[in-house]
Design an enzyme around this catalytic site. Sequence first.
Site, PDB file in Angstrom:
ATOM      1  N   ASP A 153      40.401 -20.396  58.950  1.00  0.00           N
ATOM      2  CA  ASP A 153      39.581 -19.180  58.831  1.00  0.00           C
ATOM      3  C   ASP A 153      40.187 -17.988  59.566  1.00  0.00           C
ATOM      4  O   ASP A 153      39.467 -17.039  59.856  1.00  0.00           O
ATOM      5  CB  ASP A 153      38.198 -19.372  59.501  1.00  0.00           C
ATOM      6  CG  ASP A 153      37.258 -20.182  58.665  1.00  0.00           C
ATOM      7  OD1 ASP A 153      37.606 -20.484  57.527  1.00  0.00           O
ATOM      8  OD2 ASP A 153      36.154 -20.493  59.172  1.00  0.00           O
TER       9      ASP A 153
ATOM     10  N   CYS B 148      30.488 -30.288  37.547  1.00  0.00           N
ATOM     11  CA  CYS B 148      29.105 -29.813  37.684  1.00  0.00           C
ATOM     12  C   CYS B 148      28.321 -30.078  36.400  1.00  0.00           C
ATOM     13  O   CYS B 148      27.091 -30.203  36.431  1.00  0.00           O
ATOM     14  CB  CYS B 148      29.077 -28.317  37.988  1.00  0.00           C
ATOM     15  SG  CYS B 148      29.565 -27.927  39.675  1.00  0.00           S
TER      16      CYS B 148
ATOM     17  N   CYS C 115      21.899 -25.501  42.267  1.00  0.00           N
ATOM     18  CA  CYS C 115      22.217 -24.550  43.341  1.00  0.00           C
ATOM     19  C   CYS C 115      21.894 -23.120  42.918  1.00  0.00           C
ATOM     20  O   CYS C 115      21.395 -22.322  43.714  1.00  0.00           O
ATOM     21  CB  CYS C 115      23.673 -24.670  43.746  1.00  0.00           C
ATOM     22  SG  CYS C 115      24.820 -24.539  42.370  1.00  0.00           S
TER      23      CYS C 115
HETATM   24  S1  SF4 Z   1      24.173 -28.233  42.573  1.00  0.00           S
HETATM   25 FE1  SF4 Z   1      25.613 -26.638  41.896  1.00  0.00          FE
HETATM   26  S2  SF4 Z   1      27.568 -27.216  42.771  1.00  0.00           S
HETATM   27 FE2  SF4 Z   1      26.274 -29.060  42.845  1.00  0.00          FE
HETATM   28  S3  SF4 Z   1      26.701 -30.137  40.912  1.00  0.00           S
HETATM   29 FE3  SF4 Z   1      24.925 -28.823  40.546  1.00  0.00          FE
HETATM   30  S4  SF4 Z   1      25.837 -26.938  39.697  1.00  0.00           S
HETATM   31 FE4  SF4 Z   1      27.526 -28.056  40.693  1.00  0.00          FE
END
Ligand code: SF4
Length: 369
Positions: A147, A202, A208
Site C-alpha cells: 500500500d 461471480c 454485494c
Molecule cells: S457477493 Fe459480489 S463479489 Fe461475491 S460472488 Fe457475489 S457478486 Fe461476486
Amino acid sequence: MPSNATPSLSPTAIAQLKDQVKQWAKELGFQDCGIASTDLGQHKSHLANWLDAGYHGELEYMSRHGTKRSNPAELVPGTVRVISLRMDYWPESAAAAEQILGADQKAYVSRYTLGRDYHKLIRKRLAKLGQKLTEAVANSNYRVFVDSAPVLERGLAELAGLGWIGKNTMLIHPQAGSYFFLAELFTDIPLPVDQPFSSKHCGSCRRCLDLCPTQAFVGPHLLDARRCISYLTIELKGSIPEELRPLIGNRVFGCDDCQLVCPWNKFTRPTTEQDFSPRHQLDRQEMIALFAWTEEEFLQRTEGSAIRRTGYAGWLRNLAVALGNATPSEAVIRALQSRADHPSVIVREHVTWALVQLKRHPLYRDRIV
Ligand code: SF4
C-alpha cells in the site's frame, strides 16, 4: 531499484528459482504467491475510466502518479516481473461481525484493522524474501510495496493467478475468500509468469451490489468511492455528507459488508498471525466507551494500529454519526452532549446532527423523559 542489465539464468535455473520463491513465501507466512509480467492490460483502461468518472473522490493519490500506477516498469525502472503475495487476516477470535453490526450500542470496526497495523509486519517479511532473491541471483534488484506506492495491486494479483476481481472489486480466491492483504515485490529477474484464472466466478450473483448499505456500486466492478463507508470513515477528512450518515449505522472505521455477504467467504481461512488478533477489545466495544476516550487514550490505544489514520477528531466524528444512528437513551444523549463544545468544528457539527437525529427517532419520547 537501479536499472542494471537483466540478470541472465538458464531456463532450468529460472524455473527452479520460481519454485524456490514460492517455497520462501510460504515459509515467511504468506498464504499464496504468484508472478505476473508488468503488462496490466485491461486493468489500465479500467483505472483510467474510473478516474475520469471522478469515482475516486478525495483519493487524490490515486490520480497523482500519472501512468506509474498502471505501469510498474515506469514506477521502478528495470522491473520485468511482479511477485504478488497474499496474507490472510481474518481474526478467528473476534466477535462475530454480524452480531456486532446488529448490536445497537456496539461499534463496528473493520476486521482488517482490529489488531496491529499490517504494513510493518508484511514489509519485514517482503524484505526477507527480497534478500533471498538477491542471494540467489547476484546483481538482481528488487523493491517491495505494501500500500506504499502507486501499485495496481488487485490487477497484478489477478494476473498472477491469486484470484479474480469480484463484482465488489475485491480479489477473491475460491478456497480462501477475500479477507487478505496483498503485497508486491518488483524484480528484474525474468521469472516464469503464472496463469491468471480463466474466468471470474461471480456468475449471476450480485449480493454485494444489492446489499451495500450506501449503494456505492455504480455497477459490477465499479465502486463510487465517494459513497463507500470505508472511504467516508477513513479517507474523507471533512464532513460526511448528511444524506449518507443514517446509512452508515454503527460502522465507525471501515466497512466489510460487501465481503460479509459474499458466498465465497465461507471459505475464509483464519489468520495465524498473532498481530492481527483484536486489541483493546475493538471487536466488541461499546460506542459510548470509545467516544469517551481522551485524545491521549486514543493515541495510546491506537499505537501501531491503522485506526490512527482518521486522527482523533475523525474518530469522534465517526462515533458521533454512529451514536446518532443508535436507539435513543439517556446515556447516548449525555455522551453526545459531553462533546458539544469540542474544539473541532467537524466534531461539533456531527454531534449536533446526531442529537437532532435522535430526537427524530420514533422511540425518543418513550426512552427520554
Ligand atoms: S457477493 Fe459480489 S463479489 Fe461475491 S460472488 Fe457475489 S457478486 Fe461476486
